[in-house]
Scaffold this motif. Structure first.
Motif, short mmCIF file in Angstrom:
data_model
loop_
_atom_site.label_atom_id
_atom_site.label_comp_id
_atom_site.label_asym_id
_atom_site.label_seq_id
_atom_site.Cartn_x
_atom_site.Cartn_y
_atom_site.Cartn_z
N ASP A 127 -8.89 5.36 0.78
CA ASP A 127 -7.75 5.01 0.02
C ASP A 127 -7.74 3.68 -0.22
OD1 ASP A 127 -7.30 8.11 -0.76
OD2 ASP A 127 -7.28 7.92 1.55
N VAL A 128 -7.54 2.71 0.71
CA VAL A 128 -7.65 1.33 0.85
C VAL A 128 -8.49 0.48 1.27
CG1 VAL A 128 -5.84 0.04 1.84
CG2 VAL A 128 -5.00 1.46 1.46
N VAL A 129 -8.60 -0.05 0.97
CA VAL A 129 -10.09 -1.72 1.79
C VAL A 129 -8.94 -2.57 2.00
CG1 VAL A 129 -11.91 -2.73 0.73
CG2 VAL A 129 -11.71 -0.43 0.25
N LEU A 130 -9.41 -2.63 2.98
CA LEU A 130 -8.23 -4.24 3.43
C LEU A 130 -9.78 -5.54 3.49
CD1 LEU A 130 -5.91 -5.95 4.09
CD2 LEU A 130 -6.18 -4.80 6.81
N ALA A 131 -9.78 -6.61 2.73
CA ALA A 131 -10.58 -7.40 2.94
C ALA A 131 -9.77 -9.02 3.42
CB ALA A 131 -11.27 -7.96 2.07
N SER A 132 -10.12 -9.33 4.41
CA SER A 132 -9.84 -10.54 4.81
C SER A 132 -11.15 -11.36 5.80
CB SER A 132 -8.95 -10.17 6.18
OG SER A 132 -9.02 -9.54 7.51
N THR A 133 -12.65 -11.45 5.43
CA THR A 133 -13.54 -11.88 6.00
C THR A 133 -13.42 -13.61 5.33
OG1 THR A 133 -15.11 -12.11 4.54
CG2 THR A 133 -15.07 -9.99 5.64
N ALA A 162 0.62 -0.99 0.07
CA ALA A 162 -0.04 0.09 0.19
C ALA A 162 0.64 1.29 0.08
CB ALA A 162 -0.30 0.35 1.36
N GLN A 163 2.19 0.69 0.95
CA GLN A 163 2.77 2.60 0.76
C GLN A 163 3.72 3.04 -0.64
OE1 GLN A 163 5.79 1.73 3.84
NE2 GLN A 163 5.82 4.44 4.76
N GLN A 164 4.04 1.83 -1.06
CA GLN A 164 4.53 1.51 -2.66
C GLN A 164 3.09 2.63 -3.72
OE1 GLN A 164 5.93 -1.83 -3.78
NE2 GLN A 164 7.69 -2.72 -1.96
N VAL A 165 2.08 2.01 -3.55
CA VAL A 165 0.70 2.78 -4.38
C VAL A 165 0.95 4.45 -4.06
CG1 VAL A 165 -1.28 2.36 -4.58
CG2 VAL A 165 -0.05 0.59 -4.52
N PHE A 166 0.78 4.80 -2.86
CA PHE A 166 0.33 5.60 -3.02
C PHE A 166 2.06 6.83 -1.96
CE2 PHE A 166 -3.71 3.68 -1.66
CZ PHE A 166 -4.27 4.11 -2.03
N GLY A 167 2.93 5.96 -1.96
CA GLY A 167 3.98 6.76 -1.47
C GLY A 167 4.44 7.22 -0.18
N ASP A 168 3.34 7.67 0.73
CA ASP A 168 3.32 7.79 1.75
C ASP A 168 1.79 7.06 2.14
OD1 ASP A 168 3.24 9.10 4.29
OD2 ASP A 168 3.08 11.32 3.49
N LEU A 169 1.49 6.96 3.79
CA LEU A 169 0.45 6.07 3.62
C LEU A 169 0.01 7.80 5.00
CD1 LEU A 169 0.74 2.80 4.31
CD2 LEU A 169 -0.59 4.11 2.51
#
Length: 315
Positions: free
Chosen positions: A143-149, A72-79
């Motif tokens: 900005d980020v969706v973290l799915a783990s159901t 995620a940090q690579q995609v946005f550069g800065d979280l």
């Protein structure tokens, strides 16, 4: 060696695990060690810092949650300030959320089948608990969706993505089976990584860490040798101390016999005799320490005590 390897992150399932050094420090801080263990632990903690400074054993993500945050940090550069929607409040999702939060992201929403669990996790990260049915409505706000159901079918499809979303959307799908339809990754501005992608990152990381572990092992061996030499020197330190004290006692007594002297002459004599004493005792001191490193310390110390009559007064 065991303590040094633990502190260096070499005794962990994942080489270079960052939490280990903190646990060693916590154990040290919680105890009241004597001089010996105090030396052991201080040296181990210093070694752990050195290993992390001189090797790359702990730099890359070595777990699926950490890999998710790193990507995620690579995609946005800065979280910093990036908003996260957490879909599922299980252990893996919780760890990934922690990694994202540690990198500056904000856990804005937590959606979970169990409302109580969702509220508890949302409260921990300062977010808002929402129902699973509300997930599509929140996609335009994050900005980020973290799915783990553990859902048996996908929860987020291509049709759920806002038609005019202005910000990039990064999907991390850790669920098996998938929570996010693969078609989402084909949409403009959407980035989708699933568990296979993350596990590939982890495998590459572990290979690199194992290579760095060889360097760390060498540092551990050097530090263990240093400790062995220090421990061995304890056998001769009392003899060295007694020898120097006896020599200083004799020097002071002889200077006292000179009576009253001009101050500048006394300072000169004091400095010269001190230099002579130090030069005479330097080589015996070095030789005793070398003998200690070679396991002959106690015998050499006994010889020195005998030759110079150290301890005769006490006997």
């Amino acid at each position: 060696m065991h303590l040094f390897r633990v502190s260096a992150g070499l005794d962990s399932l994942v080489p270079g695990e960052s939490e280990i050094l903190g646990q060693v420090r916590a154990a040290y801080d919680a105890a009241r060690p004597g001089p010996f263990l105090d030396r052991v632990f201080r040296q181990a903690l210093a070694l752990g810092k050195r290993v992390r400074a001189e090797t790359a054993i702990g730099e890359s993500p070595a777990s699926v949650p950490a890999a998710a945050a790193a990507l995620a940090q690579q995609v946005f550069g800065d979280l910093q300030g990036r908003r996260v929607l957490l879909v599922g409040a299980g252990r893996i999702g919780e760890l990934a959320a922690g990694s994202l939060s540690a990198r500056g992201a904000s856990i804005a929403y937590v959606a979970n089948r169990s409302e109580e669990t969702g509220r508890a996790l949302a409260a921990r990260f300062g977010g808002e608990a929402v129902a699973l049915d509300d997930v599509p409505a929140k996609l335009g706000d994050v900005d980020v969706v973290l799915a783990s159901t553990g859902a048996p079918a996908t929860l987020i499809g291509a049709g759920d993505i806002p038609a005019r979303h202005k910000r990039p959307l990064f999907f991390i799908d850790i669920a098996v089976p998938r929570d996010v339809d693969p078609a989402v990754g084909e949409l403009d501005g959407c980035y989708l990584y699933d568990i296979d992608d993350l596990e590939a990152v982890v495998s590459e990381t572990l290979a690199g860490r194992r290579a760095e572990a060889e360097h760390a092992e060498r540092l551990v061996a050097l530090e263990a040798q240093r400790f062995k030499e220090w421990r061995a020197s304890l056998d001769v330190v009392p003899a060295i101390t007694s020898l120097r004290a006896r020599a200083e006692e004799i020097r002071a007594a002889e200077l006292a016999k000179l009576g009253d002297l001009p101050e500048h002459e006394r300072r000169t004599l004091d400095a010269v005799t001190a230099q002579i004493l130090n030069k005479l005792l330097h080589l015996p001191t070095v030789r005793m320490k070398e003998a200690a490193a070679g396991d002959a310390g106690p015998q050499v110390a006994d010889v020195v005590r005998h030759l110079f009559g150290l301890g005769d007064e006490r006997r």
